[in-house]
Design a protein around this motif. Sequence first.
Motif, PDB file in Angstrom:
ATOM      1  N   LEU A  68       1.001  -1.177  -0.062  1.00  0.00           N
ATOM      2  CA  LEU A  68      -0.203   0.095   0.007  1.00  0.00           C
ATOM      3  C   LEU A  68       0.933   1.236   0.026  1.00  0.00           C
ATOM      4  N   PRO A 100      -6.400  -4.549   9.207  1.00  0.00           N
ATOM      5  CA  PRO A 100      -5.654  -3.296   9.160  1.00  0.00           C
ATOM      6  C   PRO A 100      -5.966  -2.532  10.660  1.00  0.00           C
ATOM      7  N   ALA A 104     -11.053  -0.753   9.888  1.00  0.00           N
ATOM      8  CA  ALA A 104     -11.520  -0.560   8.637  1.00  0.00           C
ATOM      9  C   ALA A 104     -12.397  -1.571   8.018  1.00  0.00           C
ATOM     10  N   ILE A 105     -13.615  -1.970   9.154  1.00  0.00           N
ATOM     11  CA  ILE A 105     -14.676  -2.690   8.311  1.00  0.00           C
ATOM     12  C   ILE A 105     -15.516  -1.904   7.481  1.00  0.00           C
ATOM     13  N   PHE A 106     -16.377  -2.575   6.613  1.00  0.00           N
ATOM     14  CA  PHE A 106     -17.284  -1.646   5.798  1.00  0.00           C
ATOM     15  C   PHE A 106     -18.604  -1.387   6.507  1.00  0.00           C
ATOM     16  N   VAL A 107     -18.817  -0.210   7.123  1.00  0.00           N
ATOM     17  CA  VAL A 107     -19.768  -0.004   8.081  1.00  0.00           C
ATOM     18  C   VAL A 107     -21.014  -0.169   7.685  1.00  0.00           C
ATOM     19  N   LEU A 109     -21.999  -2.201   5.157  1.00  0.00           N
ATOM     20  CA  LEU A 109     -22.417  -3.674   4.893  1.00  0.00           C
ATOM     21  C   LEU A 109     -22.624  -4.297   6.055  1.00  0.00           C
ATOM     22  N   LEU A 117     -16.967 -10.614   1.489  1.00  0.00           N
ATOM     23  CA  LEU A 117     -16.220  -9.681   0.639  1.00  0.00           C
ATOM     24  C   LEU A 117     -14.682 -10.241   0.743  1.00  0.00           C
ATOM     25  N   ARG A 165     -12.818 -11.381   8.528  1.00  0.00           N
ATOM     26  CA  ARG A 165     -12.978 -11.098   7.197  1.00  0.00           C
ATOM     27  C   ARG A 165     -11.529 -11.385   6.631  1.00  0.00           C
TER      28      ARG A 165
ATOM     29  N   ALA B 172     -18.282  -1.503  -1.039  1.00  0.00           N
ATOM     30  CA  ALA B 172     -17.050  -1.529  -0.199  1.00  0.00           C
ATOM     31  C   ALA B 172     -16.531  -0.520  -0.629  1.00  0.00           C
ATOM     32  N   MET B 175     -17.195   2.941   1.011  1.00  0.00           N
ATOM     33  CA  MET B 175     -16.949   3.052   2.230  1.00  0.00           C
ATOM     34  C   MET B 175     -15.533   3.178   2.664  1.00  0.00           C
ATOM     35  N   ASN B 176     -14.520   2.234   2.005  1.00  0.00           N
ATOM     36  CA  ASN B 176     -13.350   2.273   2.414  1.00  0.00           C
ATOM     37  C   ASN B 176     -12.469   1.611   1.280  1.00  0.00           C
ATOM     38  N   GLU B 178      -9.137   1.638   0.445  1.00  0.00           N
ATOM     39  CA  GLU B 178      -7.850   0.737   0.801  1.00  0.00           C
ATOM     40  C   GLU B 178      -8.613  -0.714   1.544  1.00  0.00           C
ATOM     41  N   ALA B 179      -9.354  -0.759   2.260  1.00  0.00           N
ATOM     42  CA  ALA B 179      -9.876  -1.922   2.825  1.00  0.00           C
ATOM     43  C   ALA B 179     -10.236  -2.850   1.757  1.00  0.00           C
ATOM     44  N   ALA B 180     -10.949  -2.516   0.793  1.00  0.00           N
ATOM     45  CA  ALA B 180     -11.417  -3.145  -0.304  1.00  0.00           C
ATOM     46  C   ALA B 180     -10.236  -3.582  -1.170  1.00  0.00           C
TER      47      ALA B 180
END
Lengths: 252, 294
Positions: A68, A100, A104-107, A109, A117, A165, B172, B175-176, B178-180
């Motif tokens: 990253l 991370p 950093a979850i998808f809030v 979803l 995912l 996840r 996804a 929302m984020n 980088e996380a994706a």
Amino acid sequence: MKTAHPTRKPPSTALGAPLLEVHDLAVAYGGIRALKRVSLEVRCGEIVAMIGANGAGKTTTLKTIMRLLPIAAGRISYDGQDLAGVATEEVVARGVSLVPEGRAIFVNLTVRENLELGAWNHKDQRTIQETLEDVVKLFPRLGERMKQEGGTLSGGEQQMLAIGRALMARPAMLLLDEPSLGIAPRLVADIFEAVALVAASGTTILLVEQNTRLALKYSTRAYVLRTGEIAMSGSSKELANNEEIRAAYLGG
Amino acid sequence: MMEILSALITGIAQGSMIALIALGYTMVYGILKLINFAHSEVFMMGAFIGLFAITALGGTQAPLLAGVGGTLCAMAFAGVLGVVVERVAYAPLRGRGRGLSNTRITPLVTALGMSVLLQNLAQLLFTARYRNYPQLLPIEHTRKVIFVTAVLVMIGLELFVKRTWMGKAMRAISMNAEAARLMGVKTSRVIAITFVTGSMLAALGAVLFCLDQSPVYPTAGVVIGTRAFVAAVIGGIGNITGAMLGGLLIGVIGELTKLTPYSGLQDVLVFAALIAVLLVRPTGLLGKPGTEKV
């Protein structure tokens, strides 16, 4: 828990041989030299901890391994292959997953969608179902919350979701960034016990943690990072008894 | 009473068309936090290609073939154009200057530039002449077709976004991002698909719009694009259902205004509605506050 990936071959690295090697890594971003010179290795099957104060470069190291952040100098290799010029998605496909910092979850979803995912790199329905069951066994709280949006979970539950996840990808190597950060103390123990179980099922782990006591308790070896450099390394037992470490990180 | 009813029906047809265009703004914003000003020009280009294709396919001689074939040609062309705009104008800017304060302004200005470029290109290629679509169907049937098509497309899109892997990846990323990527999602591919989808919907909207007695000309995108953009913001930009709702609202407002002596005030009322909604709900009707971290 089951760890075999439906399509990817397991690492060719033998148990006990270096799976991840970081050699003289330097990283700079926004004009700051975040890492000066970091060398470390994680052997196949180990739990290795990286400890150090805020701003020492722990998160930077993990993010750079995941590609990253750009590499300024040095080399990162996983399972014998150089990761320079490899995209983050490809690192994940090769079997390395990062949980991370800050989760950093998808809030928006649901918990289930978040977990699904995580399986993006294989999308194999049977593996998804099996891993979902394993993750719920590991973190029963998540099982009760499958239909809730991720953002409605408590900090500890979100951390469980983030780890779950990452496990959905069936990684051969798991990188964890501060799993205890901002979490109720009684859940911290649960989370570390779960990480130990994941390791016992054959997943190699690199753990970044500010809670030195916990990090040294659960790891086999550890590196101490100080202002972008490795200051010390050794077996976790040795480091836990080291005078300097006790004074600086374990509160005497 | 009958007048109001018929205005409502026309308004819903108009609104569902605006919604098709609004979806493109909202999807791109949801993922990239970028207002794609060139979207209205993709709409306009789609309208031109649709006209040429419909004429080439026989026009009123073969209304079904010309209508369906022309629409598909327009959508295919717009899909390609949308992704070209993304790759040429926006993709090179992404990821550069990370951490600098102007990372959102730069692509915004580029989007404006792309919009002007496409308008002028259309002027050069097609001249500024107003052109009308052939009357393929009687007008009352056209409106039914518009409404049914728009509803089907919206249901399809909702299912696509909620149920498919690609749709989940889109949500996804919004929302984020980088996380994706950490899940292994190839974000640039998802972004490209988002542009393709949004642009195809815009072209579909464009053909329907022009079949409903509107002429096409190089700046045709400006008026309808503005309304669609307002629809997206009213609904809560980034929210797909919101864009549909906003579109319908604007369509109905527009048609109801025409019943009054102040029909010229249509756009004034549209913006008044925007201001009213934003005063009460700053994130739009369905926008969720606080989900976006800066």
